[in-house]
Design a protein around this motif. Structure first.
Motif, PDB file in Angstrom:
ATOM      1  N   ASP A  13       1.017  -1.166  -0.390  1.00  0.00           N
ATOM      2  CA  ASP A  13       0.342  -0.181  -0.371  1.00  0.00           C
ATOM      3  C   ASP A  13       1.132   1.168  -0.062  1.00  0.00           C
ATOM      4  N   TRP A  14       2.023   0.966   0.537  1.00  0.00           N
ATOM      5  CA  TRP A  14       2.651   2.431   0.786  1.00  0.00           C
ATOM      6  C   TRP A  14       3.117   2.039  -0.733  1.00  0.00           C
ATOM      7  N   PHE A  15       3.925   1.077  -1.385  1.00  0.00           N
ATOM      8  CA  PHE A  15       5.017   1.402  -2.613  1.00  0.00           C
ATOM      9  C   PHE A  15       4.127   1.509  -4.051  1.00  0.00           C
ATOM     10  N   LYS A  16       2.472   1.752  -3.308  1.00  0.00           N
ATOM     11  CA  LYS A  16       1.996   1.665  -4.920  1.00  0.00           C
ATOM     12  C   LYS A  16       1.634   3.288  -3.947  1.00  0.00           C
ATOM     13  N   ILE A  17       1.929   4.640  -3.428  1.00  0.00           N
ATOM     14  CA  ILE A  17       1.129   5.754  -3.144  1.00  0.00           C
ATOM     15  C   ILE A  17       3.278   6.592  -3.616  1.00  0.00           C
ATOM     16  N   VAL A 144      17.179  -3.843   4.949  1.00  0.00           N
ATOM     17  CA  VAL A 144      15.360  -4.048   6.074  1.00  0.00           C
ATOM     18  C   VAL A 144      15.458  -5.652   6.451  1.00  0.00           C
ATOM     19  N   TRP A 145      15.828  -6.292   6.436  1.00  0.00           N
ATOM     20  CA  TRP A 145      15.189  -7.237   6.446  1.00  0.00           C
ATOM     21  C   TRP A 145      15.673  -7.478   7.736  1.00  0.00           C
ATOM     22  N   VAL A 172       7.023 -13.498  -1.836  1.00  0.00           N
ATOM     23  CA  VAL A 172       6.944 -13.704  -3.429  1.00  0.00           C
ATOM     24  C   VAL A 172       6.328 -14.668  -4.368  1.00  0.00           C
ATOM     25  N   GLU A 173       5.243 -15.289  -3.770  1.00  0.00           N
ATOM     26  CA  GLU A 173       4.265 -16.030  -4.414  1.00  0.00           C
ATOM     27  C   GLU A 173       3.257 -15.297  -4.853  1.00  0.00           C
ATOM     28  N   SER A 174       3.147 -14.398  -4.702  1.00  0.00           N
ATOM     29  CA  SER A 174       2.414 -14.320  -5.221  1.00  0.00           C
ATOM     30  C   SER A 174       2.391 -12.302  -5.899  1.00  0.00           C
ATOM     31  N   GLU A 175       2.055 -11.539  -6.822  1.00  0.00           N
ATOM     32  CA  GLU A 175       3.037  -9.690  -6.695  1.00  0.00           C
ATOM     33  C   GLU A 175       4.375  -9.633  -6.415  1.00  0.00           C
ATOM     34  N   ALA A 176       5.158 -11.068  -6.868  1.00  0.00           N
ATOM     35  CA  ALA A 176       6.606 -10.892  -6.493  1.00  0.00           C
ATOM     36  C   ALA A 176       7.229  -9.915  -7.017  1.00  0.00           C
ATOM     37  N   GLY A 177       7.064  -8.768  -8.600  1.00  0.00           N
ATOM     38  CA  GLY A 177       7.797  -7.878  -8.557  1.00  0.00           C
ATOM     39  C   GLY A 177       7.383  -7.219  -7.933  1.00  0.00           C
ATOM     40  N   GLN A 178       6.343  -6.585  -7.132  1.00  0.00           N
ATOM     41  CA  GLN A 178       5.697  -5.574  -6.622  1.00  0.00           C
ATOM     42  C   GLN A 178       6.285  -5.229  -5.234  1.00  0.00           C
ATOM     43  N   PHE A 179       6.557  -6.697  -4.406  1.00  0.00           N
ATOM     44  CA  PHE A 179       7.300  -6.739  -3.466  1.00  0.00           C
ATOM     45  C   PHE A 179       8.728  -6.699  -3.201  1.00  0.00           C
ATOM     46  N   ASN A 180       9.648  -6.704  -3.749  1.00  0.00           N
ATOM     47  CA  ASN A 180      10.674  -6.822  -4.597  1.00  0.00           C
ATOM     48  C   ASN A 180      11.101  -5.369  -4.987  1.00  0.00           C
ATOM     49  N   GLN A 181      10.567  -5.112  -5.905  1.00  0.00           N
ATOM     50  CA  GLN A 181      10.352  -3.320  -5.472  1.00  0.00           C
ATOM     51  C   GLN A 181      10.152  -2.225  -4.472  1.00  0.00           C
ATOM     52  N   ALA A 182       8.906  -2.707  -3.853  1.00  0.00           N
ATOM     53  CA  ALA A 182       8.550  -2.219  -2.457  1.00  0.00           C
ATOM     54  C   ALA A 182       9.945  -2.417  -1.647  1.00  0.00           C
ATOM     55  N   MET A 183      10.252  -3.914  -1.449  1.00  0.00           N
ATOM     56  CA  MET A 183      11.183  -4.298  -0.270  1.00  0.00           C
ATOM     57  C   MET A 183      12.838  -2.950  -0.553  1.00  0.00           C
ATOM     58  N   GLU A 185      12.515  -0.053  -2.204  1.00  0.00           N
ATOM     59  CA  GLU A 185      12.227   1.143  -2.393  1.00  0.00           C
ATOM     60  C   GLU A 185      12.263   1.637  -0.560  1.00  0.00           C
ATOM     61  N   LEU A 186      11.763   0.445  -0.096  1.00  0.00           N
ATOM     62  CA  LEU A 186      11.534   1.161   1.602  1.00  0.00           C
ATOM     63  C   LEU A 186      12.928   0.899   2.170  1.00  0.00           C
ATOM     64  N   GLY A 187      13.710   0.267   1.373  1.00  0.00           N
ATOM     65  CA  GLY A 187      15.490   0.785   2.088  1.00  0.00           C
ATOM     66  C   GLY A 187      16.103   2.132   0.981  1.00  0.00           C
ATOM     67  N   ALA A 188      15.891   2.292   0.552  1.00  0.00           N
ATOM     68  CA  ALA A 188      16.036   3.354  -0.333  1.00  0.00           C
ATOM     69  C   ALA A 188      15.763   4.853   0.233  1.00  0.00           C
ATOM     70  N   LEU A 189      14.383   4.680   0.247  1.00  0.00           N
ATOM     71  CA  LEU A 189      13.793   6.230   1.070  1.00  0.00           C
ATOM     72  C   LEU A 189      13.296   6.178   2.202  1.00  0.00           C
ATOM     73  N   ILE A 190      12.852   4.933   3.574  1.00  0.00           N
ATOM     74  CA  ILE A 190      13.277   5.283   4.323  1.00  0.00           C
ATOM     75  C   ILE A 190      14.079   4.618   5.031  1.00  0.00           C
ATOM     76  N   CYS A 191      14.612   3.091   5.388  1.00  0.00           N
ATOM     77  CA  CYS A 191      14.843   2.342   5.973  1.00  0.00           C
ATOM     78  C   CYS A 191      16.335   2.406   5.875  1.00  0.00           C
ATOM     79  N   THR A 192      17.560   3.819   5.413  1.00  0.00           N
ATOM     80  CA  THR A 192      18.525   4.087   5.000  1.00  0.00           C
ATOM     81  C   THR A 192      19.381   3.768   6.115  1.00  0.00           C
ATOM     82  N   PRO A 193      20.375   3.372   5.745  1.00  0.00           N
ATOM     83  CA  PRO A 193      21.858   2.959   6.439  1.00  0.00           C
ATOM     84  C   PRO A 193      22.129   4.091   7.550  1.00  0.00           C
ATOM     85  N   LYS A 194      22.026   5.280   7.816  1.00  0.00           N
ATOM     86  CA  LYS A 194      21.927   6.039   8.470  1.00  0.00           C
ATOM     87  C   LYS A 194      21.151   7.350   8.844  1.00  0.00           C
TER      88      LYS A 194
END
Length: 352
Positions: A13-17, A144-145, A172-183, A185-194
């Motif tokens: 839901d977050w990724f879609k927006i 992230v993980w 990733v049993e469903s919506e694999a591409g969306q889930f992978n990109q969302a993970m 993206e979360l690491g790039a925008l929110i769950c940053t190294p510092k």
């Protein structure tokens, strides 16, 4: 604590927006998605976008790229670095053209046999282009993980990658591409190294590291061996026409790119003497100095100008060497370090 169903729902839901607009997200063409994934290795998104547009405009199909010569491919890659990526990708595309009628195979087993395709590239292209159930584990996903599960496993170990892939498989049993990109993206925008933006995280309620106060300690990654430093001597050699001698690299690093003759300091006198078939006096002071960083090593380069005008023809017959007029520099593939030297020479010539 991680709740599988609601975690994935909250994340998607977050990724879609909030997902960033990227040209490769506007296509399902596996060739274009593959290009983007290769370019994005070790390179930031904002840098890649312009290169991606230029590359896909010049090589819009597998067939176009497969027929191109390597020098031109490297020219369109120039500035992205890690040139073995471009060479491997070019070779892989030629394999696709020859063995798969120009269509990127949708079989992970076939795709991973292509030149330069590792576990991450396989999972990314197969999941995003064909929605196949393969989890991507890159630096963002490791981070992230690790935090979501408060996992202190060493992410530099292959066993940790394997464990994370197994743990992510149900998602990733469903919506694999969306889930992978969302993970990612979360690491790039929110769950940053510092200084991660935990207060804005859409899956904060699932994050054990947030609850335990250990976010800044994760992920765990053993430090790499210290970079090696090499002292390099680079030689500016001109002929009677005022052209500069350049050499095409034969080494694995920057293979096929052009440079002014350059040798390790400890052997440079011997090498330049052999090159010019003469005892050459190397000046005491360089005309220019620079440092060039690679992932695994550093070059400290001193640039020397050989004062004698060279008037010999024996190198002309060797395709490894060429005479360069500065106005033709854009016709050759030079690494970033050589572009700095070329800029210095152009400035020097304009002041003379």
């Amino acid at each position: 604590m991680l709740h599988p169903d609601t975690f994935k729902e909250n994340l998607l839901d977050w990724f879609k927006i909030n997902q960033r607009e990227m040209p490769w997200r506007e296509t399902t063409n596996p060739y274009y998605i593959w290009i983007s994934e290769v370019m994005l290795q070790q390179t930031q998104v904002k840098t890649v976008i312009d290169y991606y547009h230029r590359f896909t405009e010049r090589f819009p199909t597998v067939e176009e790229l497969s027929k191109a010569n390597q020098d031109e491919v490297l020219k369109y890659w120039e500035g992205l670095g890690y040139y073995s990526r471009a060479r491997n990708f070019h070779t892989a595309i030629q394999e696709v053209a020859e063995s798969y009628q120009g269509k990127v195979p949708d079989s992970p087993e076939l795709f991973e046999k292509l030149k330069g395709v590792g576990p991450y590239t396989k999972a990314a292209v197969m999941s995003i282009a064909f929605d196949l159930p393969l989890p991507t584990v890159d630096g963002n996903v490791f981070r992230v993980w690790s935090r979501l599960n408060n996992d202190f496993s060493d992410t530099a170990k292959q066993s940790t990658r394997k464990a994370f892939e197994a743990e992510l498989l149900p998602y990733v049993e469903s919506e694999a591409g969306q889930f992978n990109q969302a993970m990612m993206e979360l690491g790039a925008l929110i769950c940053t190294p510092k200084s991660p933006l935990c207060l804005f995280c859409p899956v904060q309620s699932h994050c054990e590291a947030f609850q335990q106060g250990t976010v800044e300690e994760l992920p765990v990654k053993t430090k790499k061996v210290k970079k090696k430093t090499i002292q390099q001597d680079c030689f500016i050699i001109r002929n009677s026409k005022g052209e500069y001698l350049i050499e095409q690299r034969q080494e694995k690093l920057l293979n096929g790119m052009w440079e002014f003759p350059m040798y390790e300091h400890k052997e440079s006198q011997q090498k330049v003497n052999k090159l010019l078939d003469d005892n050459v006096e190397i000046p005491d002071k360089p005309i220019y100095q620079l440092k060039h960083q690679f992932t695994h090593l550093t070059w400290n380069i001193k640039v020397y100008e050989i004062k004698e005008t060279i008037s010999f023809e024996q190198l002309t017959s060797n395709p490894q060497f060429c005479w360069l007029n500065l106005s033709d520099r854009n016709q050759f593939n030079f690494p970033a370090s050589m572009h700095k030297i070329l800029d210095h020479l152009e400035k020097q010539n304009s002041e003379d």
